[in-house]
Design a protein around this motif. Sequence first.
Motif, PDB file in Angstrom:
ATOM      1  N   MET A  85      31.986  34.607  41.429  1.00 59.85           N
ATOM      2  CA  MET A  85      32.767  35.845  41.315  1.00 59.85           C
ATOM      3  C   MET A  85      34.104  35.761  42.046  1.00 59.85           C
ATOM      4  SD  MET A  85      31.244  37.635  39.190  1.00 59.85           S
ATOM      5  CE  MET A  85      32.043  39.224  39.233  1.00 59.85           C
ATOM      6  N   GLY A 112      37.661  37.114  40.706  1.00 57.52           N
ATOM      7  CA  GLY A 112      38.605  37.887  41.520  1.00 57.52           C
ATOM      8  C   GLY A 112      40.007  37.292  41.459  1.00 57.52           C
ATOM      9  N   ASN A 152      41.581  38.091  38.226  1.00 59.71           N
ATOM     10  CA  ASN A 152      42.003  39.493  38.222  1.00 59.71           C
ATOM     11  C   ASN A 152      43.351  39.637  38.940  1.00 59.71           C
ATOM     12  OD1 ASN A 152      41.913  42.077  40.216  1.00 59.71           O
ATOM     13  ND2 ASN A 152      41.178  42.630  38.181  1.00 59.71           N
ATOM     14  N   LEU A 153      43.467  38.991  40.100  1.00 63.11           N
ATOM     15  CA  LEU A 153      44.705  39.057  40.892  1.00 63.11           C
ATOM     16  C   LEU A 153      45.888  38.508  40.090  1.00 63.11           C
ATOM     17  CD1 LEU A 153      45.799  39.613  43.847  1.00 63.11           C
ATOM     18  CD2 LEU A 153      45.523  37.184  44.216  1.00 63.11           C
ATOM     19  N   VAL A 189      46.841  40.910  37.178  1.00 59.88           N
ATOM     20  CA  VAL A 189      47.576  42.097  37.632  1.00 59.88           C
ATOM     21  C   VAL A 189      49.048  41.737  37.872  1.00 59.88           C
ATOM     22  CG1 VAL A 189      47.858  43.681  39.596  1.00 59.88           C
ATOM     23  CG2 VAL A 189      45.582  43.278  38.638  1.00 59.88           C
ATOM     24  N   LEU A 238      51.056  40.764  34.613  1.00 58.01           N
ATOM     25  CA  LEU A 238      51.428  41.955  33.843  1.00 58.01           C
ATOM     26  C   LEU A 238      52.580  42.697  34.512  1.00 58.01           C
ATOM     27  CD1 LEU A 238      47.966  43.358  32.700  1.00 58.01           C
ATOM     28  CD2 LEU A 238      49.755  42.393  31.265  1.00 58.01           C
ATOM     29  N   SER A 281      25.131  54.538  39.429  1.00 54.98           N
ATOM     30  CA  SER A 281      26.403  53.821  39.579  1.00 54.98           C
ATOM     31  C   SER A 281      26.488  52.529  38.765  1.00 54.98           C
ATOM     32  CB  SER A 281      26.652  53.518  41.057  1.00 54.98           C
ATOM     33  OG  SER A 281      25.604  52.760  41.577  1.00 54.98           O
ATOM     34  N   LEU A 338      34.169  43.624  41.522  1.00 55.91           N
ATOM     35  CA  LEU A 338      35.095  43.877  40.410  1.00 55.91           C
ATOM     36  C   LEU A 338      34.427  44.586  39.222  1.00 55.91           C
ATOM     37  CD1 LEU A 338      37.900  43.510  39.074  1.00 55.91           C
ATOM     38  CD2 LEU A 338      37.168  41.237  38.373  1.00 55.91           C
ATOM     39  N   PRO A 339      33.271  44.082  38.724  1.00 55.32           N
ATOM     40  CA  PRO A 339      32.641  44.801  37.597  1.00 55.32           C
ATOM     41  C   PRO A 339      32.257  46.238  37.959  1.00 55.32           C
ATOM     42  CG  PRO A 339      31.605  42.656  37.937  1.00 55.32           C
ATOM     43  CD  PRO A 339      32.511  42.879  39.097  1.00 55.32           C
ATOM     44  N   LEU A 340      31.813  46.444  39.200  1.00 54.77           N
ATOM     45  CA  LEU A 340      31.423  47.793  39.634  1.00 54.77           C
ATOM     46  C   LEU A 340      32.645  48.723  39.624  1.00 54.77           C
ATOM     47  CD1 LEU A 340      29.147  49.605  40.931  1.00 54.77           C
ATOM     48  CD2 LEU A 340      30.074  48.918  43.135  1.00 54.77           C
ATOM     49  N   GLN A 390      35.512  48.339  37.945  1.00 56.73           N
ATOM     50  CA  GLN A 390      35.990  48.565  36.582  1.00 56.73           C
ATOM     51  C   GLN A 390      35.094  49.547  35.849  1.00 56.73           C
ATOM     52  OE1 GLN A 390      36.312  44.564  34.977  1.00 56.73           O
ATOM     53  NE2 GLN A 390      38.481  44.455  35.497  1.00 56.73           N
ATOM     54  N   ASP A 391      33.779  49.393  36.055  1.00 56.24           N
ATOM     55  CA  ASP A 391      32.834  50.284  35.379  1.00 56.24           C
ATOM     56  C   ASP A 391      32.959  51.715  35.902  1.00 56.24           C
ATOM     57  OD1 ASP A 391      30.679  50.396  33.431  1.00 56.24           O
ATOM     58  OD2 ASP A 391      29.462  51.042  35.133  1.00 56.24           O
ATOM     59  N   ARG A 419      35.946  53.159  34.188  1.00 56.32           N
ATOM     60  CA  ARG A 419      35.653  53.351  32.752  1.00 56.32           C
ATOM     61  C   ARG A 419      34.758  54.567  32.528  1.00 56.32           C
ATOM     62  NH1 ARG A 419      31.747  52.575  29.626  1.00 56.32           N
ATOM     63  NH2 ARG A 419      30.461  51.567  31.214  1.00 56.32           N
ATOM     64  N   ALA A 434      41.734  48.374  32.788  1.00 53.71           N
ATOM     65  CA  ALA A 434      40.887  47.505  33.631  1.00 53.71           C
ATOM     66  C   ALA A 434      41.646  46.951  34.834  1.00 53.71           C
ATOM     67  CB  ALA A 434      40.342  46.356  32.793  1.00 53.71           C
ATOM     68  N   ILE A 435      42.977  46.827  34.723  1.00 51.13           N
ATOM     69  CA  ILE A 435      43.713  46.213  35.844  1.00 51.13           C
ATOM     70  C   ILE A 435      43.928  47.190  37.005  1.00 51.13           C
ATOM     71  CG2 ILE A 435      44.890  44.473  34.437  1.00 51.13           C
ATOM     72  CD1 ILE A 435      47.443  46.299  34.909  1.00 51.13           C
ATOM     73  N   ALA A 457      41.469  48.162  38.663  1.00 51.19           N
ATOM     74  CA  ALA A 457      40.505  47.664  39.653  1.00 51.19           C
ATOM     75  C   ALA A 457      41.062  46.334  40.130  1.00 51.19           C
ATOM     76  CB  ALA A 457      39.146  47.470  39.000  1.00 51.19           C
ATOM     77  N   ARG A 458      41.452  46.260  41.399  1.00 55.93           N
ATOM     78  CA  ARG A 458      42.212  45.094  41.865  1.00 55.93           C
ATOM     79  C   ARG A 458      41.551  44.384  43.043  1.00 55.93           C
ATOM     80  NH1 ARG A 458      48.284  47.688  41.482  1.00 55.93           N
ATOM     81  NH2 ARG A 458      48.036  48.410  39.348  1.00 55.93           N
ATOM     82  N   TRP A 459      41.299  43.108  42.820  1.00 57.21           N
ATOM     83  CA  TRP A 459      40.753  42.252  43.879  1.00 57.21           C
ATOM     84  C   TRP A 459      41.891  41.709  44.726  1.00 57.21           C
ATOM     85  CZ3 TRP A 459      41.546  36.984  44.871  1.00 57.21           C
ATOM     86  CH2 TRP A 459      40.658  36.404  45.784  1.00 57.21           C
TER      87      TRP A 459
END
Lengths: 217, 254
Positions: free
Chosen positions: A61, A65, A68-69, A72, A75, A214, B107-109, B111-112, B115, B129-130, B132-134
């Motif tokens: 994971m 991460g 994802n960084l 972001v 973009l 959750s 991250l999935p938590l 984003q979810d 959503r 989705a972006i 949610a930022r790590w």
Amino acid sequence: MRLRLGSALATAITIAIGLIVLLGLLIEPGAGQLGSNVEDSPIADVTSVLLSLTTVLLAFMILVGVLNLLGVHLLRLIGRRRGAPYSLVLIIGFGAAVGTYIARRETSMVILETVQFSIESALAGLLLFSLVFGAYRMMYRRVTWTGVLFIIVVLIVLIGALPVDVLRDIEAIAEVRAWLMEVPVSAGARGILLGIALATIVAGMRVLIGQDRSYRG
Amino acid sequence: MDDTTQAVSILFLTLTFACLVILTQFIRRRRDLFALRRIPAYESVPAMVGRSIETGRPLHLSFGSAEIGSQTTVLAAASAELAYEVTQRAAIGDSSPIITFTAGSTLPLAQDTLRRAYQYRGLSERYSAINARWLPAGENSLAFAAGVTGLLGDDRAAANVLAGSFGLELALIMEAGVRRRLPQIAVSDRLQGQAVAYVFADEPLIGEEVFAGGAYLGDSAVQVGQLVTLDILRWLLIFTLIASFAIAARNTGG
């Protein structure tokens, strides 16, 4: 009542795995009265496999991460949004770190030591000023008895910790500091930690009995 | 694990299970059975959301280093519950709340959570989705603090809701929030972070109050049942501690 299949499945999997792991930890071979009769429990083995899977997944994971960084900041750069130059620096930095690590590991370590360590050290130094500012702001915002008590305790502990011989010789300060750390600070800390532990157990039980929403999607 | 620990663990879990199931049913039948005490931090959330909607600036929510798959899994879920309640209120605004965290598995938590909040409002098309930022990475991460400090300026955050696992790095984040005059609430499961939160936050939350967010903002029977169960267990623990002390004192005296 409408039941969504995905949600029901997620709940069922969570409850099943949660119960298996809980049982595995409670009845692990040799653990207490229940575990004393168990030499080779399949539940303990399954628990071990599940926990190992979790460890592998957590390692993976980190990569998610990082993606994802990068996403972001790419973009932001493409959209030329506020802070885009910083995003460019981040992407170049990431590329340089990965590239040098693959090509020449020593250079990567130099980047780490000269850039990363220096910046983090500077930030760590700034922490002190942030904390002093916080204490000042607390009294500036509103003077309450808890705020005054907080500041007095902070001052006594800081003065007691100063590496100055004159202050060290004053036994009263050292004794008050030691008493503060051993009795009220320790008691308060344990109180907060016990409260969090209790809340964690209750919230965990909610997950086990399917009351928590959750993760259901 | 010795016999006593095993027996106490099972007894404790059984009691928690019984309280949760029974109390939730009682509360479903009579909503006013248990009154919740005031927590000013949660009372300030609607004003924060209002500020975000009126100014068109996003709320910043953070889980810190709370992580799915570690000891802070349940804390991450509780933080997500709070984030969900805040997000579904703010979803009608122009700017989507931003959630930051240092654990990849969160991250999935996150984003979810975003959503689901938008889906609840029937605005799924606005979910991004972006948001949610790590940020790198782990406990006491100064890189995380630096990243969030930059985010507060670049994304022009309207308020800070910091509920999760933080250490001293929280001071840098909250100081940046103070400089930008942002309303802030904060709580951490770690003592250093909790101390910083108490000093900087407009309305501090203490320790386990992070688990109460869903009950205060969502007001479902299940969530209120969790709080009442927690209160019962807390009183039981206090009674046990006092009784243990009394027995130990008597044995020592005898």
